[in-house]
Design a protein around this motif. Structure first.
Motif, short mmCIF file in Angstrom:
data_model
loop_
_atom_site.label_atom_id
_atom_site.label_comp_id
_atom_site.label_asym_id
_atom_site.label_seq_id
_atom_site.Cartn_x
_atom_site.Cartn_y
_atom_site.Cartn_z
N CYS A 1 51.03 -3.68 72.24
CA CYS A 1 52.27 -3.80 72.76
C CYS A 1 52.62 -2.01 73.00
CB CYS A 1 53.20 -4.59 71.69
SG CYS A 1 53.05 -5.98 71.60
N ILE A 2 53.72 -2.28 73.96
CA ILE A 2 54.10 -0.74 74.29
C ILE A 2 55.60 -0.61 74.14
CG2 ILE A 2 54.09 -1.16 76.71
CD1 ILE A 2 53.59 1.86 77.03
N MET A 3 56.25 0.23 73.70
CA MET A 3 57.68 0.68 73.55
C MET A 3 57.99 1.65 74.18
SD MET A 3 59.38 0.80 69.61
CE MET A 3 61.10 1.32 69.37
N TYR B 1 65.64 1.39 73.39
CA TYR B 1 64.28 1.01 73.95
C TYR B 1 64.13 -0.30 74.56
CZ TYR B 1 64.32 -2.65 70.20
OH TYR B 1 64.52 -3.88 69.63
N VAL B 2 62.91 -0.35 75.35
CA VAL B 2 62.69 -1.58 75.90
C VAL B 2 61.02 -1.70 75.36
CG1 VAL B 2 64.04 -1.48 77.72
CG2 VAL B 2 61.75 -0.53 77.82
N CYS B 3 60.54 -3.09 75.09
CA CYS B 3 59.21 -3.13 74.74
C CYS B 3 58.66 -4.49 75.44
CB CYS B 3 59.05 -3.31 73.50
SG CYS B 3 59.96 -4.76 72.40
N GLY B 4 57.36 -4.63 75.39
CA GLY B 4 56.58 -5.62 75.79
C GLY B 4 55.14 -5.43 75.50
N GLU B 5 54.46 -6.75 75.98
CA GLU B 5 52.88 -6.65 75.70
C GLU B 5 52.37 -5.65 76.96
OE1 GLU B 5 50.48 -9.69 74.43
OE2 GLU B 5 52.28 -11.14 73.84
N VAL B 6 51.19 -4.95 76.55
CA VAL B 6 50.63 -4.36 77.82
C VAL B 6 50.00 -5.35 78.78
CG1 VAL B 6 48.99 -2.50 78.16
CG2 VAL B 6 50.26 -2.18 76.15
N SER C 1 55.31 1.42 84.59
CA SER C 1 56.07 1.42 85.71
C SER C 1 57.41 0.35 85.54
CB SER C 1 55.41 1.56 87.01
OG SER C 1 56.52 1.74 88.01
N GLU C 2 56.98 -0.91 85.50
CA GLU C 2 57.94 -2.00 85.56
C GLU C 2 58.89 -1.77 84.06
OE1 GLU C 2 55.54 -5.28 85.60
OE2 GLU C 2 55.51 -5.46 87.78
N LEU C 3 58.19 -1.35 82.94
CA LEU C 3 59.03 -1.38 81.71
C LEU C 3 60.08 -0.03 81.89
CD1 LEU C 3 56.58 -1.60 78.84
CD2 LEU C 3 58.89 -2.89 79.27
#
Length: 733
Positions: free
Chosen positions: A498-500, A596-601, A610-612
Motif C-alpha cells: 500500500c502507498i500513503m 493524507y490519502v492512501c490506497g493499494e499499489v 499520479s492518480e493518488l
C-alpha cells in the motif's frame, strides 16, 4: 582627478557631518573626489563581534582595490580597538598615504588645528562683556592635545585681564561636569562668576545639574561650551559655544594630505552666542541658532514621514518575492525615491554572486575582485540603467571618465556576514547624507532579495540533482524517481503493498511557542519536522520518499487482516504525536497539520502515484477562517520594529478590513498574547535598550517609546520590570 578616501563608522552625529562637509568642500575646491567608506552601526568595545558587524565592516576591504591618492582615517569615532587595528593593517597593506584625524597612536601622520585663539576670544567676551573676574576652566583629560590647546587660550586671556582662575581637568563627557555641579550645589566649592567648559557635552550637563539644584544660568553663574553641537544650541538655556572646530579639522586634513599650504590667519571657527552667558540682545545669533534647531527638527520630521512611507510601500515584501536580478533592480528603480536627497545610486555586485548554487550562504569578498558588476546605476527621479562589469578601483561607474568633483558614500550590501557587494550613493553635500532607519531598512531589504535569489538558485540546483538521483539530498529518503523504481521492483515479488501520500494541509500555532521566527523560516521548519517524523514512523518495515516540497510517500506491506485505511490512520496518529514531541526541542512557532490519502499499489507504478497525487490535491482541506493571517503577522513585525508609532486596534482593523473584536480574537489566538499587552511589551523593551545605551532623560525615553505621558510610562515600566526607569538604569551600570 584625484580621489580621497574617508574611513568613518556610522554617521549619526552632527559633528561628523560637519567634519565631512569640511572635507568635501576643501577637496572639491582642489578638484578631488571624496569616497566615504562607512557602516550603519558602530560596534562598542564590550560588543562581541557578530556576523552583522563583520558584513558591514567588509566594506573597508575595498581599500585593497580602490584607486585612492590618500586616506583620511577618522579613528576617534571607532569605539573598538580591534577594528582600529584591522583598519591600520589594511591601510598599510594598501600602501596609501594616510592622515589620522583622530590623533590616535596608530603610527600615521596626524593633524592639529589651532584652538587656543577661539577659546581666548570667548574668554575675552566673558571678561569684557559680562565683567567676570573669578573663572573656572573645566578642561578635558590632562595631557590631551585638544584639552591643552583650549587651556592655553583660556590662560592667555585670563592672565592678560589679571583674573583669578582655577583649572579643573575633566573628561569631555558628563561625569566630571555633574560632579562639579553637585559640588557647587552642596557648597563644597565656591561658585565662580563663570565656568568655561572645553566641550558642549560638559557645558550642557553642568547647566542641567546646576539648574536642578536651584542655581540659575546665567543669573548666578555663566557657563560656556566648545564644539557648536546641536545639543548646546537647542539646550535651555542655549549654550554660548565655539563652532566650526570639526569643519576646520576636515579642511586641515585634506590640505595636509594634498600638500596644500594653509592660511594660518583664516579659520572657520567662530563663537555662537547663546543665553548661557546672558547675551540676549544678540538677536541675530539667536536667529541663527533657532534656524539650525528648526532645520534639525525638519530633518527628523522628514525621516519619520519617510519611514512611515517606507513601511506602507512594503518594499521588504516586494524584494522577498523576486525571481530574478532584473526584477529586483526594477523594484529599486521604482522605489529609490524614498531615500532622502541622494544624487545618484549604484548597486555594485560581486561578479560571482550567483556562481556557486551548491553553497547558497557563501559569497567570498576577501579581497574584492578586480572587477565588480554594476547591476543598476540611477540618478534621482530618472529611470535607472542596467550596467555591466567595471574596474573595482573606480568604486562606482560615476567616477570613470571626466566628471565634476563627486562625494560618494559606500555601504556594504550584506545579510549578516554574507556579502553580495556594496551600494554607492552620491550627494551634492555631506549635509544631505544621514544614516537613518529608512536607509538601513532599504539596504537590508535589497540584500534580503539577493539572499532569496541565491536560495532559489540552490532550490533549482537541488531539483536538478534530485531529478537525476534516486535519493532526495535534503531528507536522505527516496526521490520520486527512486520511489517508482522501488515500486516496480516490488512487482516481481508479488507483495501486497500500500502507498500513503502525506502533505501539510495548514499550519497551526505551537502551544509552547517560546521564540518569534521570521515567516520565511516557518515552511522550512515544518518540512523538516514532518520529514523527521515520517522517517521515525517508517522504520525498517516501511519505505519513505520525499516527492515534492511538503509531499511525502510511505510504502508499507498490508497484513492479511488489515486495510490500507486502518494502517494509514494508525500512522497518522503516530506522526502527529511525534511532530508535537519533536517541536518541544526546537524553536518552531508553527506545527504542520498532516493530511493524507492512501490506497493499494497498482501498476504501472507511475500511473498509480499520479492518480493518488491528483486525489491528494483535489481533496486537501482549505485553510479555515480568516485568510489574511500573513498580513496580521506582517503588521506585528512592523509593531515590534517601531513600537513608538501610534498603534491601535482601529488602525489594524482598517488595514486588515475586519472588525476590532475579530482582530483581538485573532491576535490572541495566533500570538498567545493580547494586542495591547504585546504593544506594551514592545515599548518597554525599547525603553530598556534606550536606558542602557543612551543618556536620554526619562521623559525623552518615554516620548521616544510612544508615550505621551511620562508618569504613565514610569508607572507601566515599574509594573512590568519591577523597578522604576531610574532604578533600572542605575542597577545596570
Amino acid at each position: 582627478m584625484k580621489r580621497i578616501g574617508v574611513i568613518i563608522p556610522s554617521i549619526t552625529d552632527g559633528l561628523q557631518v560637519e567634519l565631512l562637509d569640511g572635507i568635501f568642500k576643501t577637496a572639491s575646491a582642489a578638484d578631488c573626489d571624496v569616497i566615504v567608506l562607512t557602516t550603519a552601526t558602530n560596534g562598542m568595545e564590550f560588543h562581541i563581534q557578530n556576523e552583522i558587524m563583520t558584513g558591514e565592516e567588509s566594506i573597508y576591504l575595498l581599500l585593497e582595490r580602490a584607486e585612492l591618492d590618500g586616506i583620511l582615517l577618522v579613528s576617534q569615532y571607532f569605539d573598538k580597538a580591534t577594528v582600529r587595528k584591522t583598519l591600520s593593517e589594511l591601510i598599510r597593506r594598501a600602501a596609501i598615504p594616510c592622515i589620522d584625524l583622530g590623533g590616535t597612536k596608530l603610527g600615521f601622520e596626524t593633524v592639529s588645528i589651532p584652538q587656543a585663539e577661539a577659546v581666548c576670544e570667548l574668554t575675552d567676551h566673558i571678561i569684557e562683556k559680562h565683567g567676570c573676574r573669578d573663572l573656572i576652566f573645566l578642561a578635558g583629560p590632562e595631557g590631551i592635545s585638544d584639552s591643552e590647546q583650549r587651556i592655553s587660550g583660556f590662560l592667555r586671556s585670563a592672565n592678560v585681564h589679571d583674573c583669578s582662575y582655577e583649572i579643573i581637568y575633566g573628561d569631555f563627557w558628563k561625569f566630571r561636569a555633574n560632579e562639579l555641579g553637585n559640588e557647587f550645589i552642596e557648597h563644597k566649592r565656591r561658585l565662580p562668576d563663570a565656568v568655561l567648559c572645553a566641550s558642549d557635552t560638559m557645558a550642557v550637563a553642568l547647566c542641567d545639574t546646576l539648574q536642578s539644584g536651584g542655581i540659575s544660568v546665567p543669573d548666578d553663574v555663566i557657563v560656556t561650551g566648545y564644539d557648536g553641537h546641536i545639543s548646546a544650541i537647542s539646550n535651555f538655556p542655549s549654550i554660548t559655544t565655539v563652532s566650526g572646530n570639526m569643519f576646520e579639522l576636515g579642511k586641515t586634513g585634506v590640505n595636509k594630505l594634498l600638500g596644500i599650504a594653509t592660511d594660518a590667519q583664516r579659520s572657520d571657527m567662530h563663537i555662537i552666542y547663546g543665553a548661557s552667558c546672558g547675551c540676549v540682545e544678540r538677536m541675530k545669533d539667536y536667529q541663527t541658532a533657532a534656524l539650525k534647531v528648526r532645520e534639525q527638527i525638519q530633518r527628523d520630521a522628514e525621516i519619520g514621514a519617510m519611514l512611515e512611507m517606507r513601511v506602507n510601500a512594503n518594499v521588504i515584501t516586494r524584494t522577498s518575492s523576486v525571481d530574478s536580478l532584473d526584477e529586483l533592480t526594477d523594484i529599486v528603480d521604482q522605489t529609490a525615491h524614498i531615500i532622502k536627497s541622494y544624487k545618484s545610486l549604484h548597486i555594485c555586485l560581486l561578479p560571482n554572486w550567483d556562481s556557486d548554487p551548491e553553497h547558497p550562504d557563501a559569497c567570498p569578498t576577501q579581497p574584492f575582485p578586480e572587477q565588480m558588476l554594476c547591476a543598476l546605476s540611477k540618478n534621482a527621479w530618472t529611470a535607472g540603467v542596467k550596467g555591466g562589469p567595471f574596474p573595482t578601483k573606480h568604486i562606482v561607474p560615476a567616477l570613470m571618465g571626466e566628471h565634476e568633483p563627486t562625494l560618494v558614500f559606500v555601504l556594504s550590501l550584506h545579510t549578516s556576514s554574507q556579502v553580495f557587494g556594496y551600494c554607492g550613493f552620491t550627494y551634492e553635500s555631506a549635509l544631505d547624507f544621514t544614516v537613518s532607519l529608512l536607509l538601513f531598512n532599504y539596504m537590508t531589504s535589497l540584500a534580503n532579495g539577493m539572499r532569496i535569489l541565491r536560495h532559489k538558485l540552490y532550490a533549482e540546483y537541488l531539483q536538478k540533482i534530485e531529478e537525476s538521483s534516486h535519493y532526495d539530498k535534503m531528507t536522505d529518503m527516496l526521490s520520486k524517481k527512486g520511489l517508482l523504481l522501488y515500486l516496480e521492483s516490488q512487482k516481481e515479488l508479488n507483495v501486497r503493498n500500500c502507498i500513503m501520500l502525506v502533505t501539510v494541509s495548514q499550519l497551526a500555532a505551537a502551544p509552547n511557542r517560546k521564540k518569534k521566527n521570521d515567516l520565511s523560516d516557518i515552511y522550512l521548519q515544518s518540512d523538516l519536522l514532518l520529514a523527521n517524523a515520517i522517517r521515525l514512523v517508517s522504520g525498517r518495515n516501511k519505505t519513505a520518499a520525499h516527492l515534492d516540497k511538503m509531499t511525502f510517500a510511505i510504502v508499507f506491506s498490508l497484513p492479511d487482516n488489515g486495510t490500507p485505511e486502518t494502517m494509514a490512520e494508525e500512522m497518522m496518529i503516530q506522526l502527529e504525536l511525534l511532530i508535537r514531541k519533536m517541536q518541544e526541542g526546537t524553536s518552531a512557532d508553527f506545527l504542520p497539520e498532516p493530511y493524507y490519502v492512501c490506497g493499494e499499489v497498482a501498476y504501472p507504478a507511475e500511473k498509480c502515484v499520479s492518480e493518488l497525487w491528483d486525489v491528494l490535491n483535489a481533496h486537501k482541506p482549505k485553510v479555515k477562517g480568516f485568510t489574511g493571517i500573513g498580513e496580521l503577522k506582517k503588521l506585528r513585525r512592523e509593531l515590534h520594529k517601531a513600537p513608538e508609532l501610534n498603534w491601535n486596534l482601529t488602525e489594524l482593523s482598517k488595514r486588515l478590513n475586519i472588525s476590532k473584536s475579530y482582530v483581538q480574537k485573532l491576535y490572541k489566538e495566533h500570538f498567545g498574547i493580547s494586542f495591547i499587552d504585546d504593544l506594551i511589551e514592545a515599548r518597554i523593551e525599547m525603553a530598556r535598550q534606550l536606558l542602557l545605551t543612551t543618556d536620554l532623560r526619562i521623559s525623552e525615553v518615554a516620548s521616544s517609546c510612544g508615550y505621551q505621558n511620562a508618569t504613565h510610562f514610569m508607572r507601566q515600566f515599574k509594573n512590568k520590570v519591577g523597578m522604576s526607569p531610574s532604578e533600572f538604569r542605575k542597577s545596570s551600570k
